[in-house]
Design a protein around this motif. Sequence first.
Motif, PDB file in Angstrom:
ATOM      1  N   TRP A 247       0.857  -1.190   0.000  1.00 42.45           N
ATOM      2  CA  TRP A 247       0.000   0.000   0.000  1.00 42.45           C
ATOM      3  C   TRP A 247       0.894   1.242   0.000  1.00 42.45           C
ATOM      4  CZ3 TRP A 247      -4.933   0.257  -1.137  1.00 42.45           C
ATOM      5  CH2 TRP A 247      -5.643   1.438  -0.908  1.00 42.45           C
ATOM      6  N   VAL A 248       0.673   2.125  -0.974  1.00 38.41           N
ATOM      7  CA  VAL A 248       1.426   3.384  -1.102  1.00 38.41           C
ATOM      8  C   VAL A 248       2.931   3.096  -1.014  1.00 38.41           C
ATOM      9  CG1 VAL A 248       1.510   5.813  -0.404  1.00 38.41           C
ATOM     10  CG2 VAL A 248      -0.537   4.491   0.071  1.00 38.41           C
ATOM     11  N   THR A 249       3.369   2.104  -1.752  1.00 37.10           N
ATOM     12  CA  THR A 249       4.758   1.663  -1.717  1.00 37.10           C
ATOM     13  C   THR A 249       5.410   1.884  -3.073  1.00 37.10           C
ATOM     14  OG1 THR A 249       4.258  -0.047  -0.065  1.00 37.10           O
ATOM     15  CG2 THR A 249       6.251  -0.339  -1.365  1.00 37.10           C
ATOM     16  N   PRO A 250       6.600   2.492  -3.130  1.00 39.24           N
ATOM     17  CA  PRO A 250       7.292   2.636  -4.409  1.00 39.24           C
ATOM     18  C   PRO A 250       7.396   1.296  -5.129  1.00 39.24           C
ATOM     19  CG  PRO A 250       8.397   3.952  -2.749  1.00 39.24           C
ATOM     20  CD  PRO A 250       7.344   3.144  -2.033  1.00 39.24           C
ATOM     21  N   HIS A 251       7.029   1.306  -6.396  1.00 43.96           N
ATOM     22  CA  HIS A 251       6.942   0.049  -7.129  1.00 43.96           C
ATOM     23  C   HIS A 251       8.291  -0.643  -7.226  1.00 43.96           C
ATOM     24  CE1 HIS A 251       3.339   2.208  -9.189  1.00 43.96           C
ATOM     25  NE2 HIS A 251       3.024   1.727  -8.007  1.00 43.96           N
ATOM     26  N   SER A 252       9.366   0.120  -7.399  1.00 47.65           N
ATOM     27  CA  SER A 252      10.688  -0.501  -7.524  1.00 47.65           C
ATOM     28  C   SER A 252      11.101  -1.189  -6.236  1.00 47.65           C
ATOM     29  CB  SER A 252      11.727   0.555  -7.919  1.00 47.65           C
ATOM     30  OG  SER A 252      11.799   1.585  -6.942  1.00 47.65           O
ATOM     31  N   TYR A 253      10.691  -0.638  -5.087  1.00 46.43           N
ATOM     32  CA  TYR A 253      10.989  -1.282  -3.806  1.00 46.43           C
ATOM     33  C   TYR A 253      10.159  -2.555  -3.642  1.00 46.43           C
ATOM     34  CZ  TYR A 253      10.765  -2.216   1.209  1.00 46.43           C
ATOM     35  OH  TYR A 253      10.782  -2.830   2.435  1.00 46.43           O
ATOM     36  N   ALA A 254       8.869  -2.476  -3.974  1.00 44.77           N
ATOM     37  CA  ALA A 254       7.987  -3.635  -3.792  1.00 44.77           C
ATOM     38  C   ALA A 254       8.401  -4.802  -4.675  1.00 44.77           C
ATOM     39  CB  ALA A 254       6.537  -3.241  -4.073  1.00 44.77           C
ATOM     40  N   THR A 255       8.753  -4.526  -5.937  1.00 46.61           N
ATOM     41  CA  THR A 255       9.109  -5.604  -6.858  1.00 46.61           C
ATOM     42  C   THR A 255      10.605  -5.919  -6.818  1.00 46.61           C
ATOM     43  OG1 THR A 255       9.371  -4.026  -8.693  1.00 46.61           O
ATOM     44  CG2 THR A 255       7.206  -5.051  -8.410  1.00 46.61           C
ATOM     45  N   GLY A 256      11.346  -5.196  -5.989  1.00 51.10           N
ATOM     46  CA  GLY A 256      12.771  -5.441  -5.842  1.00 51.10           C
ATOM     47  C   GLY A 256      13.086  -6.081  -4.509  1.00 51.10           C
ATOM     48  N   GLU A 257      13.539  -5.274  -3.551  1.00 51.89           N
ATOM     49  CA  GLU A 257      13.934  -5.797  -2.246  1.00 51.89           C
ATOM     50  C   GLU A 257      12.804  -6.561  -1.557  1.00 51.89           C
ATOM     51  OE1 GLU A 257      15.236  -4.139   2.199  1.00 51.89           O
ATOM     52  OE2 GLU A 257      15.245  -2.783   0.478  1.00 51.89           O
ATOM     53  N   ALA A 258      11.590  -5.984  -1.567  1.00 52.35           N
ATOM     54  CA  ALA A 258      10.486  -6.617  -0.846  1.00 52.35           C
ATOM     55  C   ALA A 258      10.122  -7.968  -1.448  1.00 52.35           C
ATOM     56  CB  ALA A 258       9.269  -5.689  -0.844  1.00 52.35           C
ATOM     57  N   LEU A 259      10.048  -8.042  -2.766  1.00 50.91           N
ATOM     58  CA  LEU A 259       9.708  -9.310  -3.411  1.00 50.91           C
ATOM     59  C   LEU A 259      10.789 -10.358  -3.152  1.00 50.91           C
ATOM     60  CD1 LEU A 259       7.889 -10.999  -5.209  1.00 50.91           C
ATOM     61  CD2 LEU A 259       9.019  -9.985  -7.213  1.00 50.91           C
ATOM     62  N   THR A 260      12.033  -9.937  -3.126  1.00 48.14           N
ATOM     63  CA  THR A 260      13.119 -10.870  -2.815  1.00 48.14           C
ATOM     64  C   THR A 260      12.952 -11.464  -1.423  1.00 48.14           C
ATOM     65  OG1 THR A 260      14.664  -9.710  -4.276  1.00 48.14           O
ATOM     66  CG2 THR A 260      15.612 -11.108  -2.545  1.00 48.14           C
ATOM     67  N   ILE A 261      12.611 -10.620  -0.452  1.00 46.11           N
ATOM     68  CA  ILE A 261      12.374 -11.093   0.912  1.00 46.11           C
ATOM     69  C   ILE A 261      11.204 -12.076   0.937  1.00 46.11           C
ATOM     70  CG2 ILE A 261      11.663 -10.401   3.240  1.00 46.11           C
ATOM     71  CD1 ILE A 261      13.148  -7.739   2.722  1.00 46.11           C
ATOM     72  N   LEU A 262      10.144 -11.744   0.220  1.00 44.80           N
ATOM     73  CA  LEU A 262       8.969 -12.616   0.154  1.00 44.80           C
ATOM     74  C   LEU A 262       9.351 -13.985  -0.413  1.00 44.80           C
ATOM     75  CD1 LEU A 262       5.782 -12.541   0.514  1.00 44.80           C
ATOM     76  CD2 LEU A 262       5.697 -11.992  -1.928  1.00 44.80           C
ATOM     77  N   GLN A 263      10.135 -13.982  -1.471  1.00 48.77           N
ATOM     78  CA  GLN A 263      10.541 -15.238  -2.108  1.00 48.77           C
ATOM     79  C   GLN A 263      11.472 -16.044  -1.208  1.00 48.77           C
ATOM     80  OE1 GLN A 263      12.183 -13.407  -5.606  1.00 48.77           O
ATOM     81  NE2 GLN A 263      10.327 -13.703  -6.821  1.00 48.77           N
ATOM     82  N   GLU A 264      12.455 -15.386  -0.618  1.00 48.56           N
ATOM     83  CA  GLU A 264      13.402 -16.096   0.242  1.00 48.56           C
ATOM     84  C   GLU A 264      12.723 -16.663   1.476  1.00 48.56           C
ATOM     85  OE1 GLU A 264      16.430 -13.219   0.976  1.00 48.56           O
ATOM     86  OE2 GLU A 264      17.480 -13.598  -0.923  1.00 48.56           O
ATOM     87  N   SER A 265      11.789 -15.909   2.032  1.00 51.26           N
ATOM     88  CA  SER A 265      11.076 -16.368   3.223  1.00 51.26           C
ATOM     89  C   SER A 265      10.219 -17.593   2.918  1.00 51.26           C
ATOM     90  CB  SER A 265      10.221 -15.230   3.768  1.00 51.26           C
ATOM     91  OG  SER A 265       9.422 -15.659   4.844  1.00 51.26           O
ATOM     92  N   SER A 266       9.497 -17.555   1.811  1.00 54.78           N
ATOM     93  CA  SER A 266       8.650 -18.699   1.455  1.00 54.78           C
ATOM     94  C   SER A 266       9.491 -19.913   1.098  1.00 54.78           C
ATOM     95  CB  SER A 266       7.710 -18.328   0.300  1.00 54.78           C
ATOM     96  OG  SER A 266       8.445 -17.942  -0.851  1.00 54.78           O
ATOM     97  N   ASN A 267      10.614 -19.686   0.439  1.00 56.97           N
ATOM     98  CA  ASN A 267      11.506 -20.808   0.115  1.00 56.97           C
ATOM     99  C   ASN A 267      12.036 -21.463   1.389  1.00 56.97           C
ATOM    100  OD1 ASN A 267      11.191 -20.384  -2.620  1.00 56.97           O
ATOM    101  ND2 ASN A 267      13.048 -19.155  -2.829  1.00 56.97           N
ATOM    102  N   ALA A 268      12.402 -20.638   2.375  1.00 54.26           N
ATOM    103  CA  ALA A 268      12.908 -21.183   3.640  1.00 54.26           C
ATOM    104  C   ALA A 268      11.837 -21.988   4.364  1.00 54.26           C
ATOM    105  CB  ALA A 268      13.415 -20.051   4.532  1.00 54.26           C
ATOM    106  N   ALA A 269      10.585 -21.582   4.197  1.00 53.63           N
ATOM    107  CA  ALA A 269       9.467 -22.288   4.822  1.00 53.63           C
ATOM    108  C   ALA A 269       8.981 -23.458   3.973  1.00 53.63           C
ATOM    109  CB  ALA A 269       8.319 -21.315   5.082  1.00 53.63           C
ATOM    110  N   GLU A 270       9.611 -23.663   2.825  1.00 51.29           N
ATOM    111  CA  GLU A 270       9.277 -24.752   1.905  1.00 51.29           C
ATOM    112  C   GLU A 270       7.808 -24.695   1.495  1.00 51.29           C
ATOM    113  OE1 GLU A 270      10.528 -28.352   3.822  1.00 51.29           O
ATOM    114  OE2 GLU A 270      12.629 -28.048   3.276  1.00 51.29           O
ATOM    115  N   ARG A 271       7.395 -23.491   1.087  1.00 50.31           N
ATOM    116  CA  ARG A 271       6.042 -23.308   0.566  1.00 50.31           C
ATOM    117  C   ARG A 271       6.117 -22.406  -0.666  1.00 50.31           C
ATOM    118  NH1 ARG A 271       3.234 -18.556   2.898  1.00 50.31           N
ATOM    119  NH2 ARG A 271       1.321 -19.778   2.876  1.00 50.31           N
TER     120      ARG A 271
END
Length: 323
Positions: free
Chosen positions: A183-207
């Motif tokens: 919400w009200v988040t710069p698109h480059s941040y959301a699809t960059g650093e934030a998306l990377t965190i989302l992907q790494e976190s889900s991978n670590a949780a094996e989901r």
Amino acid sequence: MSHEKLPKTIVGVAISGPSSKYVVDTIVEAEQEGIPAVWLTSGGGSGDSLSVLAAAAARTSEILLGTSIMRIWSRHPVTTAEQVSTISSIAPGRFRLGLGSGINSTVERTFGVRFHSPMTHIREYMHIVRSLLHNGSVSFQGRYYTAHSELTGISDDVPVMSSALGPKSYEMAGKFADGAISWVTPHSYATGEALTILQESSNAAERPTPPLILHVALCVTDDMSEGKRGVRSRLGYFPTIPFYSNMFARAGFLNSAQLGWTDEMIESILVCGMECQASQQLDFLFATGASEILVSVVSDPGKHASISRSMRFVSDYYKKLNS
């Protein structure tokens, strides 16, 4: 949680208005116009979002209905699951629940609770709601919530998503949620650093990595400056909120609490221009990692023609991508 019945590409619209009836009528009109999804915020001025969406569910047949977000402090998670189950029974496969903590000063003033440990609160809340909706029962003793309950039916077609702003919220969404809503988040941040965190976190949780629902301010117009005026009018206070100013700082925009909206900050969240320009910008956001886009239509205050043009664009863009 299966998403097989959902359209391949979704562009939804945040709806707000002066009354519950106005919002329900607007949702009905949005479905008639071909818009695939709508969302209600916790501060849209239309009353209780779940109640409004229950009414909208009874008057529509195809449009997806969601909360972005429902503040967890307003009711116990068992009550939320019961209400969502009711909506899901009226609109099978069409409801999406977005949960979040809200803004600390507003929450404390409104509900008289002490705002603390929001990530733990949301994680426990989501666990209870997801267990009830997806499994039909829950037995949980947490730090802040306790629940021992059953539902008569299973609503495993309801994704339970969480708001996402900073790194910890994206990490939590990757581990536990069915989606992360920016919400009200710069698109480059959301699809960059934030998306990377989302992907790494889900991978670590094996989901599987949950979808990123990317918030976009949209103004389809011949006047490029109208979009910037619209953001300042509709979203004007967000840079001054500590949670958001911290997020903007991570995205490279320092001192937003003191400066407010700069043109550069607005451009980082805004899709603006004529239809062909807006279409290219949305194409880019999907190509760079957005799973779905959640639009807030912005315009000069009271300029209904611009709002209607932007709404038509959302419908036409969705039809083009899913034809």
